[in-house]
Design a protein around this motif. Structure first.
Motif, short mmCIF file in Angstrom:
data_model
loop_
_atom_site.label_atom_id
_atom_site.label_comp_id
_atom_site.label_asym_id
_atom_site.label_seq_id
_atom_site.Cartn_x
_atom_site.Cartn_y
_atom_site.Cartn_z
N ASN A 59 35.66 104.06 -26.90
CA ASN A 59 36.08 103.22 -25.79
C ASN A 59 34.90 103.05 -24.83
O ASN A 59 34.56 103.96 -24.07
N TYR A 60 34.29 101.88 -24.85
CA TYR A 60 33.10 101.63 -24.03
C TYR A 60 33.40 101.66 -22.54
O TYR A 60 32.50 101.86 -21.72
N ASP A 61 34.66 101.48 -22.17
CA ASP A 61 35.03 101.55 -20.76
C ASP A 61 34.95 102.96 -20.20
O ASP A 61 35.04 103.15 -18.99
N GLU A 62 34.75 103.96 -21.05
CA GLU A 62 34.55 105.33 -20.57
C GLU A 62 33.19 105.51 -19.91
O GLU A 62 32.95 106.50 -19.24
N TRP A 63 32.31 104.56 -20.10
CA TRP A 63 30.99 104.61 -19.45
C TRP A 63 31.12 104.02 -18.05
O TRP A 63 31.61 102.90 -17.88
N ASN A 64 30.65 104.75 -17.05
CA ASN A 64 30.64 104.26 -15.68
C ASN A 64 29.35 103.47 -15.46
O ASN A 64 28.28 104.05 -15.28
N LEU A 65 29.48 102.17 -15.46
CA LEU A 65 28.31 101.29 -15.34
C LEU A 65 28.13 100.75 -13.91
O LEU A 65 27.48 99.74 -13.72
N SER A 70 26.47 96.84 -9.87
CA SER A 70 26.06 96.54 -8.50
C SER A 70 24.82 95.64 -8.50
O SER A 70 24.79 94.63 -7.79
N ASP A 71 23.83 95.99 -9.29
CA ASP A 71 22.61 95.16 -9.36
C ASP A 71 22.89 93.79 -9.96
O ASP A 71 22.34 92.78 -9.51
N LEU A 72 23.74 93.73 -10.97
CA LEU A 72 24.10 92.45 -11.58
C LEU A 72 24.80 91.55 -10.57
O LEU A 72 24.48 90.36 -10.46
N GLU A 73 25.72 92.10 -9.81
CA GLU A 73 26.45 91.30 -8.82
C GLU A 73 25.51 90.75 -7.76
O GLU A 73 25.68 89.62 -7.30
N VAL A 74 24.49 91.52 -7.37
CA VAL A 74 23.50 91.03 -6.41
C VAL A 74 22.71 89.88 -7.02
O VAL A 74 22.53 88.83 -6.39
N LEU A 75 22.25 90.06 -8.25
CA LEU A 75 21.47 89.00 -8.91
C LEU A 75 22.28 87.72 -9.09
O LEU A 75 21.72 86.62 -9.03
N LEU A 76 23.56 87.86 -9.31
CA LEU A 76 24.41 86.68 -9.49
C LEU A 76 24.50 85.82 -8.24
O LEU A 76 24.87 84.64 -8.31
N LYS A 95 34.29 95.67 -17.74
CA LYS A 95 33.79 95.31 -16.41
C LYS A 95 32.54 94.45 -16.45
O LYS A 95 32.29 93.68 -15.54
N THR A 96 31.75 94.58 -17.51
CA THR A 96 30.55 93.75 -17.61
C THR A 96 30.81 92.47 -18.39
O THR A 96 30.17 91.45 -18.14
#
Length: 181
Positions: A59-65, A70-76, A95-96
């Motif tokens: 389950n890839y959602d177990e990774w806290n990204l 946060s950086d992606l949202e700023v770049l967007l 989430k990504t």
């Protein structure tokens, strides 16, 4: 791209040693008005035991990204045309995935990926360290690579042969970007 439009987010996935960072860097250099995020620059909370994680469904959602998010949202919010992500999960993390416009899987044979990884990570290591890593790969690591081939590869929008020269891989990805942009 049109002014005011959000940047096109491109995720580059591959197994460790498969070329994610190299391709992401060269693609970012080729694209105009782009920024890059490198997965390995972050310290993520994830499963303690990768094999157990795989055995329990990966389950890839177990990774806290959160730091990357946060950086992606700023770049967007910036006036960019593109965001290139060196990101091994493709669309598998919920989430990504909503921010990614398309994913590329660099399909590098495992022997080549391993040779690249050893050359990159063990330049100044002892033979004993290299042998320990090889034993770890045989006993556990290979299963992680196979997990990616079974789930990330088919979950990607395009698959590119990782044995091609870097300029050819970047050219193939660039052509795809032109088609969807």
């Amino acid at each position: 791209m049109k002014k005011g439009k959000q940047p096109l987010v491109i995720a580059i996935a591959a197994v460790s040693g498969g070329g994610k960072t190299t391709i992401s860097t060269h693609l970012n250099e080729r694209l105009q008005n782009s920024k890059i995020l490198f997965f390995d620059e972050y310290d993520f909370d994830g499963p303690d035991d990768i094999i157990d994680w795989i055995d329990n469904g990966a389950n890839y959602d177990e990774w806290n990204l959160a730091p990357l998010m946060s950086d992606l949202e700023v770049l967007l919010t910036e006036p960019l045309n593109y965001i290139v992500m060196d990101f091994p999960f493709a669309y598998k993390h919920s989430k990504t995935s909503k921010f990614i416009d398309f994913t590329v899987f660099i399909d590098t044979p495992l022997d080549i990926a391993m040779a690249r990884r050893v050359s990159r990570d063990f330049k100044n290591s002892t033979v004993e360290n290299i042998l320990m890593d090889m034993e770890g790969y045989i006993s556990q690591g290979r299963r992680g690579y196979l997990e990616m081939l079974e789930t990330i590869k088919p979950n990607s929008d395009i698959i590119v042969d990782g044995t091609l020269p870097v300029f050819e891989i970047v050219s193939i990805i660039s052509q795809y970007i032109k088609q969807i942009d």
